[in-house]
Structure formats: structure tokens, C-alpha cells
Scaffold this active site. Structure first.
Site, PDB file in Angstrom:
ATOM      1  N   HIS A  79      68.241  76.551  50.632  1.00 25.90           N
ATOM      2  CA  HIS A  79      68.779  77.272  49.481  1.00 25.90           C
ATOM      3  C   HIS A  79      67.797  77.071  48.326  1.00 25.90           C
ATOM      4  CE1 HIS A  79      72.464  76.098  51.725  1.00 25.90           C
ATOM      5  NE2 HIS A  79      72.987  77.232  51.271  1.00 25.90           N
ATOM      6  N   ASP A 128      68.095  73.802  46.551  1.00 28.63           N
ATOM      7  CA  ASP A 128      67.659  72.649  47.344  1.00 28.63           C
ATOM      8  C   ASP A 128      66.210  72.313  47.026  1.00 28.63           C
ATOM      9  OD1 ASP A 128      70.076  72.988  48.705  1.00 28.63           O
ATOM     10  OD2 ASP A 128      69.130  74.242  50.231  1.00 28.63           O
ATOM     11  N   ASP A 142      85.341  71.157  56.901  1.00 32.52           N
ATOM     12  CA  ASP A 142      83.992  71.378  57.418  1.00 32.52           C
ATOM     13  C   ASP A 142      83.190  70.075  57.308  1.00 32.52           C
ATOM     14  OD1 ASP A 142      81.727  72.620  58.305  1.00 32.52           O
ATOM     15  OD2 ASP A 142      81.476  73.940  56.592  1.00 32.52           O
TER      16      ASP A 142
END
Length: 442
Positions: A107, A110, A313
Site C-alpha cells: 500500500h 506502507d 480476520d
């Protein structure tokens, strides 16, 4: 020999990870992943195309809603954002090359920390994408896909492309433009959209039809910009049913395919499927893979698993050989992934605090996929697995059944056949036998 390009070696205690075979007791070696082993006509590495997730592996600090960071990576402690980002890139490429991975994924945030200033963010990402390009050139590592994080910043609390505030949507578009520019510069082979908050928390304040139309228009605009600027790869949608939103518009593979078809996006978009997202949607991972494969849209996958006791998740590294063998059966019969690869969108546990733990996690995940691929190929070549499935549908291969598939029978014709032939015999699905095939070849 692995190439380390940074001024500091962050994983000094680990050398290059090599294939040593199933007899090896070395925890820092592959036992199953022999990248050049031929499987179904091509090297194992070409089937699997492994990638490292930049965010979990080098940004994740082990913190959770109940506790502070436990992964005290040295590059995260550097105060200057550009120097911190460069040090993180040094660590990432050292790790990726020692592990022998061909790809990575990121991303935008990131790569380098963002501010609230669009122009400043663009400048930062441009600077770091230049640095990443140098790292790629020095190591041979490639970018599997890039993406923009349109869910973490508080401005996106009600979504980005589906936000009821046009001002917020425009900020999301600015971020996607910059992420696309970086992906194109770095030779990224694909680009991913994950609708982390593209959904709703309550229908009481939501115009769902209008939001989905905005999402489609946003995707068209992004696609048009990328194509205009030379991007040749695929765009992927990554389904997820909920979390953080109550309901997300990319709920599962079937939902996404219907959306792409409705809004004329099928020619440019495919699916990036994640194990843990499938289970959150109430499906198996193999179900999601099969849905995408049947539509010709099996583009890429994020490899992880959930926890049977937790309903969220958890992004753990994969280790279920049975599940992945069944997944590799679908992959092989579908002819492979369409442009993508297998990205380890997984994180080491909060209490895994040694630098070696990051290697152990990836080695285990890589090996279990390799073993699953070998097992699935053996099943297809040396068992009656395919014949059993084919035999189950043989009544449609000739006679009236074939005529039905060809659209030649009316409802009256079907009724007449039922009367003429009486009650059908019960025929076994042989599920237990086929499950035994999987275990026998494992």
C-alpha cells in the site's frame, strides 16, 4: 548469494534460504519448495509466484486493541519519515532476497508515512518509489501489485469511493492516482482495489444504489487514467464481506463478479482472493477460487488463514495442507492464476518477537503451498479423481441430457422423459472416497 543493498544488515543471523529436501532438519531451509521443479509443464515458481506483503512484515509492530507494540524493529524507531522509509526498504529487500521471493506488494502508506497534505504525500511517494526502483534493479525483485490505503485515515470513516462527501472521494482519487503512478514507475504487474470501508454501517443513512454507482465510476476513472499512462496489467478487486464495515459492497466473489458485469468492468478487472476473507463470508476458500475460476477471473490470491475460535480476520500464516491441496486442484485445472501470484498477507503473532520468526513463518507458508501443489498434481495425474467427477455428470454427455444442455428440450419434453423413465436410481457422490484420495496422496 543473497544481495543486501542497504547500509545496514538487519537480519545478520540469517543467510540465504535454500531448498534442502524433505530429509532436511534445518528450520532455515525449504523442504518442499524446489522452485525449478517441473509441475504440469512449468517450473513450480511459475505456478506460485510468491510475494511478500510489505505492510504486515515490515510495518506491523505487534500492537493490538489491548496492548502496545511488541515487534520493536529498528527501522521503525527512526524519527525522520524519509530515512525511516528508506531503512524499512533496506530491511524489506534484505529479507525478500534472503528468502528468495520474486515479488512484493505494498500500500502507498506502507512505503512512507503520509500527512494530510496531498502534494507532500505525492512528493514522498515519488521519492521512495525512486528508491524502491533502485532496490528492484539491484536485487531482481519485482512488484506484483500496488494499491492505495483508503481505509485507515479518519477521513475514510464512511468510505472513500462510496463516501457520501464528494470532498472525501476526491482525496481518495488523489491517493489512487499517486499509487498508480508509483506502480507504473516500478513496473508493477497488477493493481489492487480493496474496499476496506466501501460499504455501510447502517442502511438508515445510506443510499446504497448511489454509493455503488459512485464506486463503479471511481473504478472506471482509475482504470482510464492507468491505461492512458501505459499500465498494461490487470486490476484486481479483493472481496471481503465485513470488518471494518458492517457490510462491504465487495462481499464475496459472486458479488464482485456481478458488480463488474453490471458496470462494464469485466474486461479490465479480475479477482484477488483471500483465504480469511472467504471464511468470514461463510464460504470455504476453495468455493471462492472455483467461483472465480469458472468465470475466468481467478487473478491472484492472498495467502493466510483465520482461527476457528475467533470471528475476525486474524491473518495467520497458512499451514493447512488439506485445504491448500484442494485449492491447488482448482488452480491447476483452471490453468493457473491470470496475471497475479500468491501474496503472504499474513502476520507473525504478537508474541513472535525474534527476527527469525518472520523467516520461519514465510518458510512454512511457502513449503505448505509447494507441497500442496505437488500433491494436487499427483492426484490429477495418478488417481481417478477427474474420472469420478466426470462420471457423476455422464447423463448429460449423451441423449436427452445432452439435448437439455444444448437448449433443445422444453419443459414439456422434460416432463415426458420423467414419466417415460420412472423414478431415478440413487447415485453415490462418493464424497468420502474422494476425501480419502486427498489424504492418500498427501
Amino acid at each position: 548469494m543473497a544481495i543486501t543493498t542497504g547500509p545496514k544488515e538487519y537480519f545478520r543471523e540469517v543467510s540465504s534460504i535454500k531448498f534442502e529436501g524433505v530429509e532436511s532438519d534445518n528450520p532455515m531451509a525449504f523442504r518442499w519448495y524446489d522452485e525449478n521443479r517441473m509441475i504440469a509443464g512449468k517450473p513450480m515458481k511459475d505456478h506460485l509466484r510468491f510475494a511478500c506483503a510489505y505492510w504486515h512484515s515490515f510495518n506491523g509492530d505487534g500492537s493490538d486493541p489491548f496492548g502496545e507494540a511488541t515487534h520493536l524493529f529498528p527501522w521503525l524507531g527512526i524519527s525522520d519519515p524519509i530515512e525511516r522509509a528508506k531503512a524499512k526498504a533496506d530491511a524489506a529487500f534484505e529479507f525478500i532476497t534472503k528468502l528468495g521471493l520474486p515479488y512484493y506488494c505494498f500500500h502507498d502508506v506502507d512505503v512512507v508515512d503520509y500527512t494530510s497534505d496531498v502534494a507532500q504525500n505525492d512528493k514522498r511517494l515519488d521519492t521512495l518509489s525512486d528508491y524502491l526502483k533502485e532496490k528492484q534493479s539491484a536485487t531482481g525483485v519485482k512488484l506484483l501489485w500496488g494499491t492505495a490505503n483508503l481505509f485507515s485515515n479518519r477521513r475514510y470513516m464512511n468510505g472513500a469511493a462510496t463516501n457520501p462527501d464528494f470532498h472525501v472521494l476526491a482525496h481518495g482519487a488523489a491517493q489512487v492516482k499517486a499509487a498508480l503512478d508509483a506502480t507504473i514507475k516500478l513496473g508493477g504487474e497488477n493493481y489492487v482495489f480493496w474496499g476496506g470501508r466501501e460499504g455501510y454501517m447502517s442502511l438508515l443513512n445510506t443510499n446504497m444504489k448511489r454509493e455503488k454507482e459512485h464506486l463503479a465510476r471511481f473504478l472506471h476513472a482509475s482504470k482510464d487514467y492507468a491505461r492512458k499512462n501505459g499500465f498494461k496489467g490487470k486490476f484486481f478487486i479483493e472481496p471481503k464481506p465485513c470488518e471494518p464495515s458492517k457490510h462491504q459492497y465487495d462481499y464475496d466473489a459472486e458479488t464482485v463478479i456481478g458488480f463488474l458485469r453490471q458496470y462494464d468492468l469485466l474486461n479490465d478487472f479480475s479477482l484477488n482472493l483471500e483465504v480469511n476473507h472467504a471464511t468470514l463470508a461463510g464460504h470455504t476458500f476453495t468455493h471462492e477460487l472455483q467461483v472465480a475460476a469458472d468465470a475466468g477471473l481467478l487473478g491472484s490470491m492472498d495467502a493466510n488463514r483465520g482461527d476457528y475460535q475467533n470471528g475476525w480476520d486474524t491473518d495467520q500464516f497458512p499451514n493447512d495442507i488439506n485445504e491448500l491441496t484442494e485449492a491447488m486442484l482448482i488452480l491447476l485445472e483452471a490453468g493457473g492464476l491470470k496475471g497475479g501470484g500468491i501474496n503472504f498477507d499474513a502476520k507473525i503473532r504478537r508474541n513472535s518477537v525474534d527476527p527469525q520468526d518472520l523467516f520461519y513463518a514465510h518458510i512454512g507458508g511457502i513449503d505448505v503451498f509447494a507441497r500442496a501443489l505437488i500433491t494436487a498434481n499427483n492426484i490429477l495425474e495418478n488417481s481417478d479423481y477427474k474420472q469420478l467427477r466426470q462420471h457423476r455428470y455422464e447423463s448429460f454427455d449423451a441423449g436427452k441430457g445432452k439435448s437439455f444442455e444444448e437448449g433443445k428440450l422444453s419443459l414439456e419434453d422434460l416432463r415426458a422423459f420423467a414419466i417415460e423413465n420412472g423414478e431415478p436410481a440413487l447415485r453415490s457422490g462418493k464424497q468420502e472416497y474422494m476425501e480419502n484420495i486427498i489424504n492418500r496422496f498427501i
